[in-house]
Design an enzyme around this catalytic site. Structure first.
Site, PDB file in Angstrom:
ATOM      1  N   LYS A  58      30.750-152.784 -31.370  1.00 12.57           N
ATOM      2  CA  LYS A  58      29.500-152.512 -30.661  1.00 12.57           C
ATOM      3  C   LYS A  58      29.595-151.191 -29.907  1.00 12.57           C
ATOM      4  CE  LYS A  58      28.362-157.397 -30.456  1.00 12.57           C
ATOM      5  NZ  LYS A  58      28.521-158.686 -29.752  1.00 12.57           N
ATOM      6  N   GLN A 102      30.247-160.880 -24.014  1.00 15.64           N
ATOM      7  CA  GLN A 102      30.704-161.303 -25.335  1.00 15.64           C
ATOM      8  C   GLN A 102      30.975-162.813 -25.339  1.00 15.64           C
ATOM      9  OE1 GLN A 102      30.897-159.442 -28.182  1.00 15.64           O
ATOM     10  NE2 GLN A 102      31.421-161.348 -29.241  1.00 15.64           N
ATOM     11  N   ASP A 125      20.794-158.545 -24.629  1.00 14.23           N
ATOM     12  CA  ASP A 125      21.272-159.476 -25.648  1.00 14.23           C
ATOM     13  C   ASP A 125      20.380-160.733 -25.706  1.00 14.23           C
ATOM     14  OD1 ASP A 125      23.148-160.000 -27.668  1.00 14.23           O
ATOM     15  OD2 ASP A 125      24.462-161.131 -26.336  1.00 14.23           O
TER      16      ASP A 125
END
Lengths: 292, 292
Positions: A58, A102, A125
């Site tokens: 990422k 994450q 996200d």
């Protein structure tokens, strides 16, 4: 479509590349206007090798798109309170525009509490309950990246979901549930199937659009695909195998995503796009266009 | 069940009465422990006669259950900003434990912005996006009152929804959408149908559980009810008519809610129960039992 004709592939790799290029252009424009580049903070707890790889990937994609990233690495023993504090700090840090925690964070951490510590305006996200509510109610906000990528792919291939029956197999908080809500907001008739569903095949056979998002290799059999259906395989299992039995499904589907190269590349592309959008909002720059 | 046998009625009036009695007992216990009664603030914009009646009814029910209420009456011309400010004040007022914004608020007001001004811990009507997210993710929080009442009714009649196909007709933010999420959290396979659904009858015919929540008189026909299904009619239309054609549906359903006396009474009962629960939380008293 004749029975012997195979499905058209939905090219996630190419679609994602175009979205990333667009985001890179917007990021560069933001620097011209404000002097600041978008910045994504990635937060990783522990050193799970797969997670380390994902975060690194990422960050590399960010760099190529002109998005700065800040890596926050916390030890495996981090407590929920410590993680929440770190995420709150990032939420208040004006030099950070988007925050990615994450997943997974480890069983000793209350992941939901951690997600909720992310300010909604930085939730690029799409993991907070506020973001989920916005998806469900059709309001502005950041979408979960993989479901957002699925919608973008459907748009790319001019799939009109209104009035069609979409069967979502899987109900995770970051994939199945939001995917269903986004489809419902676009006027699909939506069925959520999952591990407790009796006779999954019966539902799949009725689907105009199948979204497989459950993480079980080849769970969806080609014989259950309605001829002409659109098949979105958001599953990823060891050995480059999706949740759909691709070869048999492709014989009946009108459109189908390959694994890899279908939904997968879209996730990061949406993450980058939303990070740029978040930066525009927070830096007070005019937003040229919608997100995804 | 033989074809000529009619369905058992699901008695919302009696179930609601028991829930209100239970709430009254908990309210009295709270007063004994803390010296304070639960307090619900009702906020009404304008003087729509139906809304005035609803608010009055809710206050009367509060009074009977030992719950204080505070009526906030705002003029019809109230702006979004003024309403948001009023709701924020109530959210910060320690003497108020629950807040109900009477719907509808008028077309000139951004209802979503108003709802979001209610602090989640006082959102006893379950209208905020945070509450919706909690419902969807199976987390603690306040539920939308009518869907919460539906779940309580299903429990009262020992309807195990796990693995069954629940078809929710309607997708409003306070009824259809949360009802589907609550059913999904209990492991039902859930289909959302709505005005854009092609061939509604085909979906209803497959339903083990039908939740009609759309506000169209007798939209659901008895001939489409699967024999032995559970039919929840959350619709209310002029003339005491639900969304289900009761007489014909009752010939095939195993359990069915009447209109009136089915889902209707449950809504206020859940509102009161959640108000008491909110007061326990905010006054720091031990919570004896779960909410609904």
């Amino acid at each position: 479509m004749s029975p012997t004709q195979t499905a058209h592939l939905m090219d996630g790799t190419g679609t994602a590349r175009r979205l990333v290029e667009e985001s890179a252009g917007r990021a560069a424009e933001l620097v011209r206007r404000t002097g600041s580049a978008p910045c994504l903070a990635t937060v990783l707890v522990g050193e799970d090798p797969a997670s380390v790889t994902y975060v690194r990937m990422k960050q590399a994609r960010c760099a190529k798109a002109g998005i700065e990233s800040r890596r926050v690495q916390l030890p495996a023993g981090t407590t929920t309170a410590e993680l929440v504090a770190a995420l709150r700090d990032l939420s208040q840090d004006a030099s950070v525009h988007g925050i990615l925690l994450q997943h997974p964070v480890g069983p000793h951490i209350d992941e939901r509490a951690a997600f909720e510590a992310i300010a909604p305006e930085k939730d690029v996200d799409g993991v907070t309950m506020t973001s989920f509510g916005a998806m469900a109610f059709g309001l502005p906000g950041f979408v979960s990246c993989t479901p957002g990528g699925i919608m973008r792919l459907l748009d790319e291939y001019d799939v009109d979901v209104a009035g069609r029956h979409a069967v979502v197999v899987g109900r995770s908080a970051i994939l199945g549930k939001p995917a269903g809500m986004l489809l419902l907001a676009r006027d699909a008739t939506v069925t959520y199937c999952h591990s407790r569903t009796a006779d999954l095949s019966a539902y799949v056979r009725e689907a105009d659009i199948v979204v497989a998002a459950v993480g079980r290799p080849r769970l969806i059999r080609g014989e259950d695909i309605k001829p002409g259906a659109v098949v979105i395989d958001a599953g990823y299992n060891a050995g480059n195998v999706g949740d759909v039995d691709f070869d048999t499904a492709a014989e009946r589907a009108r459109l189908i995503t390959p694994v890899p190269g279908g939904v997968g590349p879209m996730t990061i592309a949406v993450l980058l796009a939303q990070t740029v959008t978040a930066a525009y909002h927070q830096l007070g720059a005019d937003l040229d266009r919608a997100i995804v």
